[in-house]
Design a protein around this motif. Structure first.
Motif, PDB file in Angstrom:
ATOM      1  N   UNK A  57       0.839  -1.209   0.000  1.00  0.00           N
ATOM      2  CA  UNK A  57       0.000   0.000   0.000  1.00  0.00           C
ATOM      3  C   UNK A  57       0.869   1.252   0.000  1.00  0.00           C
ATOM      4  N   UNK A  58       1.907   1.250   0.812  1.00  0.00           N
ATOM      5  CA  UNK A  58       2.797   2.410   0.876  1.00  0.00           C
ATOM      6  C   UNK A  58       3.513   2.619  -0.460  1.00  0.00           C
ATOM      7  N   UNK A  59       3.938   1.529  -1.071  1.00  0.00           N
ATOM      8  CA  UNK A  59       4.619   1.628  -2.365  1.00  0.00           C
ATOM      9  C   UNK A  59       3.669   2.167  -3.425  1.00  0.00           C
ATOM     10  N   UNK A 113       9.762  -7.251  -3.234  1.00  0.00           N
ATOM     11  CA  UNK A 113      11.155  -7.174  -2.803  1.00  0.00           C
ATOM     12  C   UNK A 113      11.444  -5.901  -2.004  1.00  0.00           C
ATOM     13  N   UNK A 114      10.474  -5.038  -1.822  1.00  0.00           N
ATOM     14  CA  UNK A 114      10.720  -3.776  -1.140  1.00  0.00           C
ATOM     15  C   UNK A 114      10.752  -3.948   0.364  1.00  0.00           C
ATOM     16  N   UNK A 115      11.487  -3.078   0.996  1.00  0.00           N
ATOM     17  CA  UNK A 115      11.577  -3.025   2.444  1.00  0.00           C
ATOM     18  C   UNK A 115      11.084  -1.646   2.852  1.00  0.00           C
ATOM     19  N   UNK A 116      10.843  -1.409   4.139  1.00  0.00           N
ATOM     20  CA  UNK A 116      10.365  -0.106   4.584  1.00  0.00           C
ATOM     21  C   UNK A 116      11.340   1.004   4.212  1.00  0.00           C
ATOM     22  N   UNK A 117      12.647   0.727   4.227  1.00  0.00           N
ATOM     23  CA  UNK A 117      13.636   1.744   3.892  1.00  0.00           C
ATOM     24  C   UNK A 117      13.529   2.162   2.436  1.00  0.00           C
ATOM     25  N   UNK A 118      12.991   1.312   1.590  1.00  0.00           N
ATOM     26  CA  UNK A 118      12.854   1.631   0.174  1.00  0.00           C
ATOM     27  C   UNK A 118      11.712   2.601  -0.099  1.00  0.00           C
ATOM     28  N   UNK A 119      10.861   2.815   0.887  1.00  0.00           N
ATOM     29  CA  UNK A 119       9.697   3.653   0.674  1.00  0.00           C
ATOM     30  C   UNK A 119      10.027   5.134   0.741  1.00  0.00           C
ATOM     31  N   UNK A 120      11.194   5.498   1.220  1.00  0.00           N
ATOM     32  CA  UNK A 120      11.583   6.895   1.309  1.00  0.00           C
ATOM     33  C   UNK A 120      12.378   7.220   0.039  1.00  0.00           C
ATOM     34  N   UNK A 121      11.712   7.867  -0.891  1.00  0.00           N
ATOM     35  CA  UNK A 121      12.341   8.220  -2.145  1.00  0.00           C
ATOM     36  C   UNK A 121      12.645   9.718  -2.155  1.00  0.00           C
ATOM     37  N   UNK A 122      13.713  10.105  -2.797  1.00  0.00           N
ATOM     38  CA  UNK A 122      14.042  11.515  -2.888  1.00  0.00           C
ATOM     39  C   UNK A 122      13.110  12.176  -3.889  1.00  0.00           C
ATOM     40  N   UNK A 123      13.017  13.508  -3.804  1.00  0.00           N
ATOM     41  CA  UNK A 123      12.168  14.236  -4.739  1.00  0.00           C
ATOM     42  C   UNK A 123      12.851  14.297  -6.096  1.00  0.00           C
TER      43      UNK A 123
END
Length: 130
Positions: A57-59, A113-123
């Motif tokens: 959902x976050x992705x 394959x995503x982890x919670x750390x992958x959800x923070x993307x730069x602008x």
């Protein structure tokens, strides 16, 4: 000697009873352990499924957010092309590069394959340098 033999027979019978009780206790403990293992694995599986759903959902939210940014960049580039306004080559190259990078990122994102750390993307690079 006969009483000694009876004594040993009685002790053997007592030991056999104790051995049967121990075997029964081991069997009960093994069954309980198996049941606890099954409960633990079921709980872990449920947690993993819930966590994967939460990450998915976050992705999806991040993808929608960045897809919107990409669409705005595409519209901007198309609008500038239609209007014929000259766009500095560096700015155009930066927008096109960002568009390709984020399009590639979105196309190749594997949600499983995503982890919670992958959800923070730069602008987008263009948003901070305009």
């Amino acid at each position: 000697m006969f009483s000694e033999k009876e004594n040993q027979d009685d002790k053997i019978k007592e030991l056999e009873v104790v051995a049967k009780e121990l075997a029964s206790a081991i069997e009960t403990a093994t069954a309980r352990t198996d049941s606890l293992k099954a409960d633990l694995f079921a709980s872990i599986s449920r947690e993993a499924i819930l966590r994967a759903q939460e990450v998915a959902r976050a992705v999806r939210a991040e993808i929608v957010k960045y897809r919107g940014c990409l669409e705005r960049v595409k519209e901007y580039l198309a609008d500038q092309k239609r209007r014929g306004y000259p766009i500095p080559w560096e700015k155009l190259a930066r927008h096109k590069t960002a568009l390709w990078e984020y399009t590639d990122l979105l196309d190749n994102t594997d949600v499983a394959a995503l982890d919670e750390d992958d959800l923070v993307l730069s602008s987008l690079p263009s948003s901070s340098q305009d």
